[in-house]
Design a protein around this motif. Structure first.
Motif, PDB file in Angstrom:
ATOM      1  N   UNK A  85      11.641   3.343  13.847  1.00 60.76           N
ATOM      2  CA  UNK A  85      11.714   3.471  12.387  1.00 60.76           C
ATOM      3  C   UNK A  85      12.296   4.820  11.985  1.00 60.76           C
ATOM      4  N   UNK A  86      11.868   5.871  12.673  1.00 60.39           N
ATOM      5  CA  UNK A  86      12.398   7.207  12.384  1.00 60.39           C
ATOM      6  C   UNK A  86      13.892   7.275  12.688  1.00 60.39           C
ATOM      7  N   UNK A  87      14.298   6.624  13.768  1.00 58.07           N
ATOM      8  CA  UNK A  87      15.717   6.605  14.130  1.00 58.07           C
ATOM      9  C   UNK A  87      16.541   5.877  13.069  1.00 58.07           C
ATOM     10  N   UNK A  88      16.018   4.770  12.568  1.00 54.94           N
ATOM     11  CA  UNK A  88      16.721   4.032  11.517  1.00 54.94           C
ATOM     12  C   UNK A  88      16.841   4.864  10.245  1.00 54.94           C
ATOM     13  N   UNK A  89      15.788   5.601   9.918  1.00 61.99           N
ATOM     14  CA  UNK A  89      15.844   6.469   8.743  1.00 61.99           C
ATOM     15  C   UNK A  89      16.869   7.581   8.936  1.00 61.99           C
ATOM     16  N   UNK A  90      16.945   8.109  10.154  1.00 63.45           N
ATOM     17  CA  UNK A  90      17.925   9.158  10.437  1.00 63.45           C
ATOM     18  C   UNK A  90      19.348   8.615  10.317  1.00 63.45           C
ATOM     19  N   UNK A  91      19.549   7.391  10.796  1.00 61.34           N
ATOM     20  CA  UNK A  91      20.877   6.770  10.684  1.00 61.34           C
ATOM     21  C   UNK A  91      21.230   6.553   9.215  1.00 61.34           C
TER      22      UNK A  91
ATOM     23  N   UNK B 208       0.836  -1.206   0.000  1.00 59.62           N
ATOM     24  CA  UNK B 208       0.000   0.000   0.000  1.00 59.62           C
ATOM     25  C   UNK B 208       0.868   1.252   0.000  1.00 59.62           C
ATOM     26  N   UNK B 209       1.929   1.243   0.806  1.00 62.01           N
ATOM     27  CA  UNK B 209       2.834   2.399   0.858  1.00 62.01           C
ATOM     28  C   UNK B 209       3.508   2.613  -0.493  1.00 62.01           C
ATOM     29  N   UNK B 210       4.008   1.532  -1.080  1.00 60.90           N
ATOM     30  CA  UNK B 210       4.693   1.634  -2.375  1.00 60.90           C
ATOM     31  C   UNK B 210       3.728   2.095  -3.461  1.00 60.90           C
TER      32      UNK B 210
ATOM     33  N   UNK C 215      11.453   0.135   4.907  1.00 62.17           N
ATOM     34  CA  UNK C 215       9.991   0.079   4.885  1.00 62.17           C
ATOM     35  C   UNK C 215       9.487  -1.242   5.460  1.00 62.17           C
ATOM     36  N   UNK C 216      10.126  -2.340   5.070  1.00 60.61           N
ATOM     37  CA  UNK C 216       9.727  -3.651   5.592  1.00 60.61           C
ATOM     38  C   UNK C 216       9.945  -3.711   7.102  1.00 60.61           C
TER      39      UNK C 216
ATOM     40  N   UNK D 130      22.387   7.750   2.683  1.00 63.83           N
ATOM     41  CA  UNK D 130      21.353   6.980   1.998  1.00 63.83           C
ATOM     42  C   UNK D 130      20.044   7.765   2.035  1.00 63.83           C
ATOM     43  N   UNK D 131      19.376   7.845   0.910  1.00 62.14           N
ATOM     44  CA  UNK D 131      18.080   8.510   0.858  1.00 62.14           C
ATOM     45  C   UNK D 131      16.996   7.470   1.130  1.00 62.14           C
ATOM     46  N   UNK D 132      16.470   7.510   2.348  1.00 59.84           N
ATOM     47  CA  UNK D 132      15.517   6.481   2.766  1.00 59.84           C
ATOM     48  C   UNK D 132      14.127   7.040   3.003  1.00 59.84           C
ATOM     49  N   UNK D 133      13.905   8.303   2.626  1.00 63.11           N
ATOM     50  CA  UNK D 133      12.603   8.903   2.887  1.00 63.11           C
ATOM     51  C   UNK D 133      11.567   8.519   1.845  1.00 63.11           C
TER      52      UNK D 133
END
Length: 247
Positions: free
Chosen positions: A171-177, A26-28, A202-203, A183-186
């Motif tokens: 999840x937000x912390x992992x994206x910040x790391x 759904x997100x994708x 995302x998974x 890495x563009x993870x947004x």
């Protein structure tokens, strides 16, 4: 209750994986089509997962019994939706009423998000067993749910806070790391292609979110059960005492 949640996930691993894959899809899909309807669909899936977890706990089957129907599902949906509306009204309307409209968009969203993270588990700790009553076939209403929520409020609030707030925070912390490592993870799609790093995050995010939903649902289901057992026991003791008086 964490052990019970892990046990539920282990016994229903295939179904949990289906929910995670569906949430990721759904997100994708929403990101690919630049659609804004993905959030409401994910919320419905989260409610469905919570319903199935609570029904399994209350029935004591250990495994999700899809063939047994969906008793009380309609009431479970609209009651949870009403609770969410109240939380959103307070989390957004409160800051606006006190002049937060003059804040920058980032500061305003941060304030509303922080209030939501506190108010939502708080309200669920107080009246979160109200939607559960329909699953159990109980006729008790909002007042009875509030009475149940007052007993053991703090432990319930902390458990719900952990189940609802910690997964998005991690999840937000992992994206910040990932962002700190260039890495563009947004977004899953980067330059028209799927980013493997963003897809993995995302998974992980959806898996943590599903685990959090399962944990919060177990907490509320057990809260309802323990409260009902205590109430029935007290009523039984009262009846026994009255019988002794008139014997």
């Amino acid at each position: 209750m964490l052990g019970e949640t892990i046990s539920f996930v282990r016994r229903n691993l295939f179904l949990v994986c289906v929910f995670v894959v569906l949430s990721c899809a759904i997100v994708v899909f929403s990101e690919y089509n630049e659609s804004s309807h993905g959030g409401s669909t994910q919320f419905f899936i989260a409610l469905y997962v919570g319903y199935r977890v609570q029904a399994t706990i209350l029935n004591g089957t250990g495994r999700v019994q899809i063939s047994q129907g969906m008793v009380g599902f309609g009431g479970y949906i609209w009651k949870n939706f009403l609770i969410l509306l109240v939380v959103m009204a307070v989390a957004i309307g409160g800051p606006l009423a006190f002049g937060a409209a003059s804040f920058s968009m980032g500061a305003f969203l941060l304030l509303c998000g922080g209030l939501f993270a506190i108010i939502y588990p708080l309200l669920l700790a107080l009246v979160g067993t109200w939607p559960t009553t329909g699953i159990a076939g109980s006729k008790s209403g909002l007042a009875e749910a509030f009475a149940r929520g007052q007993h053991g409020f703090l432990p319930t609030f902390l458990r719900l806070f952990a189940g609802i707030v910690l997964p998005p925070a991690v999840s937000f912390l992992l994206m910040a790391i990932a962002a700190s490592m260039s890495y563009e993870a947004d977004a899953v799609f980067q330059g028209g292609k799927i980013s493997p790093v963003a897809l993995v995050l995302l998974v992980i995010s959806q898996s943590l979110g599903t685990l959090g939903i399962c944990y919060a649902s177990v907490v509320l289901a057990r809260k309802f059960q323990f409260s009902e057992v205590a109430r029935n026991s007290s009523q039984g003791n009262a009846v026994s005492e009255i019988s002794e008086i008139f014997r």
